[in-house]
Design a protein around this motif. Structure first.
Motif, mmCIF file in Angstrom:
data_model
loop_
_atom_site.group_PDB
_atom_site.id
_atom_site.type_symbol
_atom_site.label_atom_id
_atom_site.label_comp_id
_atom_site.label_asym_id
_atom_site.label_seq_id
_atom_site.Cartn_x
_atom_site.Cartn_y
_atom_site.Cartn_z
ATOM 1 N N LEU A 24 0.832 -1.211 0.000
ATOM 2 C CA LEU A 24 0.000 0.000 0.000
ATOM 3 C C LEU A 24 0.863 1.256 0.000
ATOM 4 C CD1 LEU A 24 -2.857 -0.952 2.512
ATOM 5 C CD2 LEU A 24 -3.091 -0.539 0.050
ATOM 6 N N ALA A 25 1.928 1.251 0.795
ATOM 7 C CA ALA A 25 2.836 2.403 0.839
ATOM 8 C C ALA A 25 3.501 2.609 -0.516
ATOM 9 C CB ALA A 25 3.887 2.214 1.931
ATOM 10 N N ILE A 26 3.918 1.520 -1.134
ATOM 11 C CA ILE A 26 4.550 1.623 -2.448
ATOM 12 C C ILE A 26 3.573 2.228 -3.453
ATOM 13 C CG2 ILE A 26 5.430 0.278 -4.412
ATOM 14 C CD1 ILE A 26 6.679 -1.646 -2.291
ATOM 15 N N GLN A 27 2.337 1.742 -3.460
ATOM 16 C CA GLN A 27 1.335 2.273 -4.383
ATOM 17 C C GLN A 27 1.037 3.741 -4.101
ATOM 18 O OE1 GLN A 27 0.583 0.635 -7.116
ATOM 19 N NE2 GLN A 27 1.915 -0.929 -6.245
ATOM 20 N N GLN A 28 1.025 4.111 -2.818
ATOM 21 C CA GLN A 28 0.740 5.496 -2.432
ATOM 22 C C GLN A 28 1.828 6.442 -2.920
ATOM 23 O OE1 GLN A 28 0.449 6.019 1.806
ATOM 24 N NE2 GLN A 28 0.248 8.223 1.674
ATOM 25 N N PHE A 29 3.079 6.023 -2.866
ATOM 26 C CA PHE A 29 4.192 6.921 -3.192
ATOM 27 C C PHE A 29 4.805 6.665 -4.564
ATOM 28 C CE2 PHE A 29 4.275 6.748 1.520
ATOM 29 C CZ PHE A 29 4.048 8.093 1.755
ATOM 30 N N LYS A 30 4.388 5.626 -5.253
ATOM 31 C CA LYS A 30 5.021 5.182 -6.494
ATOM 32 C C LYS A 30 5.170 6.284 -7.539
ATOM 33 C CE LYS A 30 5.042 1.097 -9.374
ATOM 34 N NZ LYS A 30 4.442 -0.207 -9.564
ATOM 35 N N MET A 31 4.174 7.109 -7.683
ATOM 36 C CA MET A 31 4.187 8.133 -8.732
ATOM 37 C C MET A 31 4.862 9.428 -8.291
ATOM 38 S SD MET A 31 3.099 6.637 -11.195
ATOM 39 C CE MET A 31 2.198 5.209 -11.686
ATOM 40 N N HIS A 41 10.827 4.556 5.131
ATOM 41 C CA HIS A 41 10.313 4.928 6.461
ATOM 42 C C HIS A 41 9.173 3.999 6.876
ATOM 43 C CE1 HIS A 41 12.425 8.462 7.881
ATOM 44 N NE2 HIS A 41 12.342 9.012 6.683
ATOM 45 N N GLU A 42 8.288 3.719 5.947
ATOM 46 C CA GLU A 42 7.160 2.837 6.240
ATOM 47 C C GLU A 42 7.656 1.437 6.623
ATOM 48 O OE1 GLU A 42 3.131 2.019 6.814
ATOM 49 O OE2 GLU A 42 4.052 3.955 6.381
ATOM 50 N N ILE A 43 8.623 0.941 5.881
ATOM 51 C CA ILE A 43 9.188 -0.378 6.183
ATOM 52 C C ILE A 43 9.819 -0.370 7.564
ATOM 53 C CG2 ILE A 43 10.957 -2.063 5.528
ATOM 54 C CD1 ILE A 43 10.504 -1.056 2.588
ATOM 55 N N GLN A 44 10.596 0.681 7.845
ATOM 56 C CA GLN A 44 11.266 0.798 9.153
ATOM 57 C C GLN A 44 10.227 0.845 10.275
ATOM 58 O OE1 GLN A 44 14.805 1.345 9.323
ATOM 59 N NE2 GLN A 44 14.961 1.686 11.494
ATOM 60 N N ASP A 45 9.132 1.571 10.067
ATOM 61 C CA ASP A 45 8.072 1.649 11.081
ATOM 62 C C ASP A 45 7.418 0.288 11.329
ATOM 63 O OD1 ASP A 45 8.493 4.363 11.426
ATOM 64 O OD2 ASP A 45 6.766 4.974 10.219
ATOM 65 N N ILE A 46 7.246 -0.476 10.275
ATOM 66 C CA ILE A 46 6.548 -1.759 10.387
ATOM 67 C C ILE A 46 7.448 -2.859 10.946
ATOM 68 C CG2 ILE A 46 5.489 -3.621 9.029
ATOM 69 C CD1 ILE A 46 4.333 -1.364 7.218
ATOM 70 N N TYR A 47 8.680 -2.944 10.449
ATOM 71 C CA TYR A 47 9.572 -4.034 10.832
ATOM 72 C C TYR A 47 10.584 -3.652 11.908
ATOM 73 C CZ TYR A 47 7.906 -6.660 6.766
ATOM 74 O OH TYR A 47 7.129 -7.339 5.860
ATOM 75 N N GLY A 48 10.843 -2.360 12.067
ATOM 76 C CA GLY A 48 11.870 -1.920 13.003
ATOM 77 C C GLY A 48 13.246 -1.839 12.364
ATOM 78 N N LEU A 62 9.443 -0.332 -7.494
ATOM 79 C CA LEU A 62 9.825 1.045 -7.833
ATOM 80 C C LEU A 62 10.826 1.083 -8.996
ATOM 81 C CD1 LEU A 62 10.199 2.750 -4.329
ATOM 82 C CD2 LEU A 62 8.237 2.801 -5.884
ATOM 83 N N ASN A 63 11.170 -0.104 -9.501
ATOM 84 C CA ASN A 63 12.110 -0.213 -10.610
ATOM 85 C C ASN A 63 13.434 0.496 -10.292
ATOM 86 O OD1 ASN A 63 12.913 -1.175 -13.119
ATOM 87 N ND2 ASN A 63 12.214 0.679 -14.178
ATOM 88 N N LEU A 64 13.965 0.187 -9.108
ATOM 89 C CA LEU A 64 15.232 0.763 -8.659
ATOM 90 C C LEU A 64 16.229 -0.355 -8.390
ATOM 91 C CD1 LEU A 64 13.919 3.327 -6.005
ATOM 92 C CD2 LEU A 64 14.849 3.862 -8.264
#
Length: 166
Positions: A24-31, A41-48, A62-64
Motif C-alpha cells: 500500500l505504501a509503495i502504491q501510495q508513493f510510487k508516482m 520509512h514505512e518499512i522501518q516503522d513496520i519491521y523496526g 519502484l524499478n530501482l
C-alpha cells in the motif's frame, strides 16, 4: 503438533499483513519523485529495520536497483539494515562527553549487557550504540534509552538504569 501449526500460520498471517502495508505504501508513493525514502520509512516503522527480502520487493515495484536502495538506506542514520533491540541505547561520544568519561560508561554498558558496541543483546532487549553528539553537553557524559535522557553518568549508575528497562 497442532499448536505449532497454529503459531506458524499466525506468523505467516502477520508477515502477509506487514507485506500488504508495504504494498500500500509503495502504491501510495510510487508516482511521486523521491518515493524511496517515504517507502523506507514505512518499512522501518513496520519491521523496526529494513529486511532484505522486503527491499527486493521495493526494488522490483519502484524499478530501482538494489545498489541505489542500499545507498540511501546506509546514508541516513535513522535507517537500519539490521534488527534493533526493544530499547536502543545511544551513548554520546562527543568531545564533552568523552572528556568526562563516556568511554568508561560505554564499556560498563557493554559488560553489563554482554554485547559489543553497535550490537544487540541475544534476547533482543537492548541495542548499544555509540553516537557523535546528543546535544546535551551540559549533562556530560550522557546517554539516551529511547527518548529518555540520562546525564552526569558514572559507570556505577549503569546497573540501576538498566534495571528500569528489564
Amino acid at each position: 503438533m497442532e499448536q505449532q501449526q497454529t503459531n506458524s500460520s499466525g506468523g505467516v498471517a502477520e508477515a502477509d499483513e506487514k507485506l500488504e502495508k508495504i504494498q500500500l505504501a509503495i502504491q501510495q508513493f510510487k508516482m511521486i519523485k523521491g518515493a524511496l525514502i517515504p517507502v523506507l520509512h514505512e518499512i522501518q516503522d513496520i519491521y523496526g529495520y529494513l529486511p532484505e527480502p522486503v527491499l527486493k520487493v521495493v526494488s522490483t515495484e519502484l524499478n530501482l536497483p538494489m545498489s541505489e536502495i542500499y545507498g540511501v538506506a546506509s546514508f541516513y542514520h535513522f535507517f537500519s539494515l539490521t534488527p534493533k533491540g526493544e530499547h536502543v541505547i545511544h551513548v554520546c561520544m562527543g568531545t564533552a562527553c568523552y572528556i568526562k568519561g563516556a568511554q568508561t560508561v560505554l564499556d560498563r554498558l557493554s559488560t553489563e549487557l554482554n554485547v559489543a558496541v553497535q550490537g544487540t543483546t541475544e534476547d533482543n532487549k537492548f541495542t548499544l550504540e555509540a553516537t557523535r553528539c546528543l546535544g546535551a553537553c551540559g549533562l556530560a557524559p550522557v546517554m539516551t534509552i529511547g527518548e529518555k535522557v540520562h546525564g552526569r553518568l558514572v559507570p556505577n549508575n549503569v546497573p540501576k538504569i538498566l534495571n528500569e528497562y528489564k
